[in-house]
Scaffold this active site. Structure first.
Site, PDB file in Angstrom:
ATOM      1  N   ASP A 399      37.827  53.167  32.002  1.00  0.00           N
ATOM      2  CA  ASP A 399      38.761  52.255  33.486  1.00  0.00           C
ATOM      3  C   ASP A 399      39.727  53.114  33.792  1.00  0.00           C
ATOM      4  O   ASP A 399      40.200  54.076  33.526  1.00  0.00           O
ATOM      5  CB  ASP A 399      38.697  50.834  32.965  1.00  0.00           C
ATOM      6  CG  ASP A 399      38.275  50.060  34.424  1.00  0.00           C
ATOM      7  OD1 ASP A 399      39.394  49.757  35.173  1.00  0.00           O
ATOM      8  OD2 ASP A 399      37.521  49.545  34.559  1.00  0.00           O
ATOM      9  N   LYS A 509      33.048  53.954  38.753  1.00  0.00           N
ATOM     10  CA  LYS A 509      33.462  52.652  39.369  1.00  0.00           C
ATOM     11  C   LYS A 509      34.395  52.828  40.474  1.00  0.00           C
ATOM     12  O   LYS A 509      35.543  53.242  40.256  1.00  0.00           O
ATOM     13  CB  LYS A 509      33.881  52.070  38.054  1.00  0.00           C
ATOM     14  CG  LYS A 509      34.576  50.408  38.491  1.00  0.00           C
ATOM     15  CD  LYS A 509      35.204  49.526  37.227  1.00  0.00           C
ATOM     16  CE  LYS A 509      35.598  48.552  37.658  1.00  0.00           C
ATOM     17  NZ  LYS A 509      36.225  47.560  36.360  1.00  0.00           N
ATOM     18  N   ASP A 511      36.965  51.349  42.924  1.00  0.00           N
ATOM     19  CA  ASP A 511      37.678  50.486  42.896  1.00  0.00           C
ATOM     20  C   ASP A 511      38.331  50.368  44.420  1.00  0.00           C
ATOM     21  O   ASP A 511      38.648  51.326  45.024  1.00  0.00           O
ATOM     22  CB  ASP A 511      38.617  50.139  41.972  1.00  0.00           C
ATOM     23  CG  ASP A 511      38.723  48.838  41.610  1.00  0.00           C
ATOM     24  OD1 ASP A 511      38.741  47.828  42.391  1.00  0.00           O
ATOM     25  OD2 ASP A 511      39.060  48.473  40.295  1.00  0.00           O
ATOM     26  N   ASN A 513      41.592  47.876  45.590  1.00  0.00           N
ATOM     27  CA  ASN A 513      42.380  46.840  44.958  1.00  0.00           C
ATOM     28  C   ASN A 513      43.269  45.934  46.063  1.00  0.00           C
ATOM     29  O   ASN A 513      44.213  45.138  45.367  1.00  0.00           O
ATOM     30  CB  ASN A 513      43.228  47.155  43.836  1.00  0.00           C
ATOM     31  CG  ASN A 513      42.383  46.997  42.422  1.00  0.00           C
ATOM     32  OD1 ASN A 513      41.606  46.106  42.264  1.00  0.00           O
ATOM     33  ND2 ASN A 513      42.169  48.070  41.581  1.00  0.00           N
ATOM     34  N   CYS A 559      33.818  47.835  43.262  1.00  0.00           N
ATOM     35  CA  CYS A 559      34.653  46.983  42.761  1.00  0.00           C
ATOM     36  C   CYS A 559      35.496  46.747  43.874  1.00  0.00           C
ATOM     37  O   CYS A 559      35.946  47.745  44.560  1.00  0.00           O
ATOM     38  CB  CYS A 559      34.953  47.582  41.488  1.00  0.00           C
ATOM     39  SG  CYS A 559      36.204  46.429  40.805  1.00  0.00           S
ATOM     40  N   ASP A 581      36.777  39.571  38.526  1.00  0.00           N
ATOM     41  CA  ASP A 581      37.675  40.001  37.435  1.00  0.00           C
ATOM     42  C   ASP A 581      37.702  38.787  36.523  1.00  0.00           C
ATOM     43  O   ASP A 581      38.225  38.969  35.300  1.00  0.00           O
ATOM     44  CB  ASP A 581      39.228  40.207  37.977  1.00  0.00           C
ATOM     45  CG  ASP A 581      39.327  41.618  38.344  1.00  0.00           C
ATOM     46  OD1 ASP A 581      38.250  42.402  38.192  1.00  0.00           O
ATOM     47  OD2 ASP A 581      40.196  41.988  39.099  1.00  0.00           O
TER      48      ASP A 581
HETATM   49  C1  GLA Z   1      40.688  45.822  39.292  1.00  0.00           C
HETATM   50  C2  GLA Z   1      39.160  45.696  38.612  1.00  0.00           C
HETATM   51  C3  GLA Z   1      39.362  45.645  37.126  1.00  0.00           C
HETATM   52  C4  GLA Z   1      40.122  46.974  36.744  1.00  0.00           C
HETATM   53  C5  GLA Z   1      41.280  47.043  37.251  1.00  0.00           C
HETATM   54  C6  GLA Z   1      41.962  48.263  37.072  1.00  0.00           C
HETATM   55  O1  GLA Z   1      41.210  44.788  39.057  1.00  0.00           O
HETATM   56  O2  GLA Z   1      38.557  44.720  39.263  1.00  0.00           O
HETATM   57  O3  GLA Z   1      37.963  45.581  36.595  1.00  0.00           O
HETATM   58  O4  GLA Z   1      39.221  47.911  37.093  1.00  0.00           O
HETATM   59  O5  GLA Z   1      41.335  46.952  38.724  1.00  0.00           O
HETATM   60  O6  GLA Z   1      43.104  48.516  37.413  1.00  0.00           O
END
Ligand code: GLA
Length: 767
Positions: A399, A509, A511, A513, A559, A581
């Protein structure tokens, strides 16, 4: 495939010019008018309630009625022209016995003239113009300043399961092409609109919706939808519909945790898992979207308009240009929410997901995030990989934290090169090691973001979304790259492509955020700047599509701080989504239940993590495994802290999961007991060939020594015998084999006690 092409049914006439045929009132006597009115009033509210069969073609044009019928295996949808050449929805629901019944179901626009003709006329794609007061599908301003749009039939074409109907304004060369695609086996219909400007000047589109779904007019419907927040996504809400509008939407640039673009309307607001008529729909769009659920006051006509959010929306359409809208799906179940969900699940697996042509089961994944957060480095990841492989994990995902100067969330986003301190020899040694353990390797990216503390931002501050001279709001210390810009898109494609070309990375993955802030785009003319909302998403889609084309074995997880980007648009491009999360198993029961109303368990990534979890709760490891085994199983715990017993249990659970995952991921889900009601949650999955069924049961918290309720199974063959394979000794019925009739009528009793007790029963059909 034979195509049917039709010229305009009637000659186009400007609205103010003399009509080509006498108005309807002059043609009909008073008695005939009354009769027609009664027929219309009787038939419109209930439409037809019977189910049956008719001609096999999924799209038919009934020339004599000016009606198009779209048929799935168990449903019918019909649109037709009224006397004004406007396109109306005529019917949507259980399959009709005969096409000719539809002659009675035609709608007559003049009858409702007191309120507004449109109130009752169920316009299929209403422009905002004339006396139109409901939510429009299209609102434009023409170069002349005219803001009045009246769309009438122009032509149509049928190609196999697809119908195209073209509408045109009564005066201007502004066209709308409505495309319907029928998915017969899944009982789903897809609507999409494309607006085309053939006038000599630019037209400004102010609202571009994909379409409208109408349910039979009447009172007392229930609305079901999914809402939530970070760490609490896809919470199911059910509420009665009352006159007025209820708006479900995202204004955040992505799909959002707050509301998901899915809805269900049920008759009487009383449908349950097995009973009741349920109409449902979903948008395939990962940016600003809007669903307007309307119950019109005069007619109690429930209609759901969906498409691009018109908030901060403006799209100048130059002469010759087109604007297409997101796909808008609709389906109908006459057997409650359970059947509605199963139809969606089947549809997603068969028609949406990237592996739809050659489906395969999701591998068991390990993700290092909760174990190591940003502290990733080669030896530590290798140690975790070794432990994960021993448990039976098939895909190891590293990750956040491997790139740039990423030691926490203050720096590094945008600098997609391997951190030389953490991985002095690049990623190759780790990837080779993971591969040597028999696992594929996956890697986390957050391509759309940049930290101000990054080389990328220092070189290209203008690439971050902003209004020049104004503050740039940070969230999680990051800014959003303006992915609508083609140079940004090419850069991001380039860095990802390079990483994938140079390393054996099988899985990303992806993401995202934070939400948009200050969505400025100073580099394009002011009139085009609001296009950023749509062009951003289109470019994200394009990057993913190009990466997949160039790296055909690549799999992607969507994600967005958990489940912030889950919709049928992204699902055409990704194999799995991060559900939330919040990995706390008891909370997950509710999140996963809501998720399952709209989305297949196959894509529902669910990890087993450590306790106490983020809310302080501690549930037993078996409970955590069984919760996660109801979707795409992953492990996100710190394996360095597990005891030998933990690892032994995990190995057994992963092996059990592998024996049932085909059923869980590709079978039929029956929600037996909801976590929203009572003290027990139970879900059952039946494989598509009917040979295996799996029951999961979770006791929340026992009180007063009350035994868990008897669980009657569903979806089995009552005449078949099933071999019973319980996970442990908690099944009261000790027989080795039981009949389908017994399992569904008498049911099973489980000896679940205390807090967070759980079990699993596997049933195998005997020949
Ligand atoms: C987000 C994702 C988590 C992880 C973090 C990493 O919150 O949902 O699963 O990957 O970022 O910073």
């Amino acid at each position: 495939m034979k195509a049917t092409k039709l010229e305009p049914a009637r000659r186009e006439r400007p609205r103010d010019a003399a009509p080509t045929s006498p108005p309807r009132k002059e043609r009909m006597g008073k008695a005939a008018m009354l009769g027609a009115l009664m027929v219309a009033m009787m038939l419109v509210p209930g439409w037809a309630c019977a189910e049956g069969t008719m001609d096999a073609a999924s799209v038919r044009y009934l020339d004599n009625l000016l009606v198009w019928v779209l048929s799935t295996d168990r449903t019918s949808y019909a649109v037709g022209l009224n006397e004004l050449d406007e396109l109306q929805t005529i019917y949507w629901g259980g399959k009709l016995e005969s096409d000719q019944d539809l002659s009675a179901a035609r709608l007559h626009p003049e009858h409702a003239s007191f309120d507004s003709r449109e109130t009752m006329s169920n316009l299929e794609y209403p422009g905002w113009g004339g006396r139109y007061y409901n939510e429009p599908a299209l609102k434009v301003t023409l170069a002349s300043g005219v803001r009045d749009l009246v769309l009438k039939y122009a032509s149509h074409e049928i190609r196999g399961d697809t119908l195209e109907i073209r509408l045109k304004d009564i005066q201007y060369d502004l066209f709308v092409k409505l495309t319907y695609k029928v998915f017969p086996k899944e009982d789903i219909i897809r609507k999409q609109a494309e607006i085309e400007n053939r006038t000599p000047q630019a037209v400004t589109v102010e609202s571009a919706q994909s379409g409208v779904w109408y349910v039979p007019a009447g009172e007392g419907y229930g609305l079901t939808y999914l809402t939530g927040r970070w760490a609490g996504e896809t919470q199911l809400v059910r509420e009665p519909l009352h006159p007025g509008e209820k708006v479900l939407e995202s204004r955040r640039g992505n799909t959002s945790h707050q509301l998901n673009p899915w809805f269900a309307i049920d008759e009487g607001g009383v449908a349950d898992e097995e009973h009741g008529r349920v109409w449902f729909g979903a948008l395939g769009w990962s940016g600003n979207w809007k669903l307007v659920v309307e119950d019109t006051p005069a007619a109690h006509q429930v209609r759901v308009t969906g498409g691009y959010n018109d908030f901060d929306f403006s799209w100048p359409l130059q002469p010759g240009e087109r604007l297409s809208t997101p796909p808008y799906y609709g389906g109908f179940s006459s057997h409650g929410f359970g059947e509605a969900s199963r139809l969606m699940h089947r549809f997603e697996r068969n028609e949406i997901l990237p592996d739809r042509a050659h489906p395969h089961v999701r591998p068991v994944l390990y993700n290092s995030w909760e174990a190591t957060t940003f502290n990733v480095e080669e030896p530590g990841q290798k140690a975790l990989a070794e432990k994960a492989a021993k448990l039976g994990v098939e895909l190891f995902v590293m990750d956040d934290g491997w790139f740039g100067k990423r030691n926490d969330d203050h720096a590094g986003l945008g600098d997609w090169y391997v951190n030389p301190q953490k991985f002095p020899h690049g990623l190759q040694p780790l990837i080779s090691y993971v591969n040597s353990l028999g696992m594929d390797f996956g890697l986390w990216f957050e391509p759309e973001m940049v930290n101000p503390d990054s080389d990328l931002y220092r070189h290209h501050p203008d690439w971050a979304m902003n209004f020049p001279g104004r503050p740039r709001s940070e969230a999680r210390n990051q800014l959003v790259l303006n992915m609508a810009r083609d140079d940004v898109k090419e850069y991001i494609f380039g860095v990802l492509d390079k990483m994938l070309s140079e390393n054996n990375i099988k899985y990303i993955k992806w993401d995202m955020n934070r939400h948009f802030g200050e969505p400025g785009w100073a580099e394009v003319p002011v009139a085009e700047q609001k296009e950023i909302w749509v062009k951003y998403v289109r470019n994200v889609y394009e990057i993913i599509d190009r990466l997949r084309a160039k790296h055909p074995n690549l799999e992607i997880e969507s994600c967005s701080g958990g489940g912030g980007r889950v919709d049928l648009g992204i699902l055409e491009r990704v194999n799995v989504v991060w559900t939330s999360d919040n990995t706390e198993a008891f909370d997950r029961l509710g999140i996963q239940e809501g998720f399952s109303y709209a989305y297949t368990p196959k894509i529902m990534s669910a990890w087993v993590t450590d306790v106490p979890n983020l809310n302080g709760r501690s549930t037993p490891l078996q409970f955590r495994f069984l919760v996660a085994m109801q979707g795409a199983l992953g492990v996100g715990a710190n394996l360095n802290k597990w005891t030998a017993e933990d690892s032994a249990l995990a190995t057994r659970m992963i092996s059990t999961y592998k024996s049932i995952r085909e059923t869980v991921q590709n079978g039929n889900l029956y929600r037996l007991f909801s976590p929203r009601q009572g003290g027990l949650t139970a879900n059952q999955y039946v494989s598509s060939d009917g040979k295996q069924a799996v029951l999961f049961a979770f006791l929340h918290s026992q009180q007063y020594l009350r035994p868990a309720p008897t669980i009657c199974l569903r979806g089995l063959d009552e005449n078949a015998t099933y071999r019973v394979k319980p996970l442990d000794d908690k099944l009261v019925e000790k027989q080795e084999a039981l009949s389908g009739a017994f399992l569904m009528r008498h049911g099973l009793n489980l000896d679940l006690t205390g807090d967070y007790d759980s079990t699993l029963v596997i049933l195998e059909r005997m020949e």
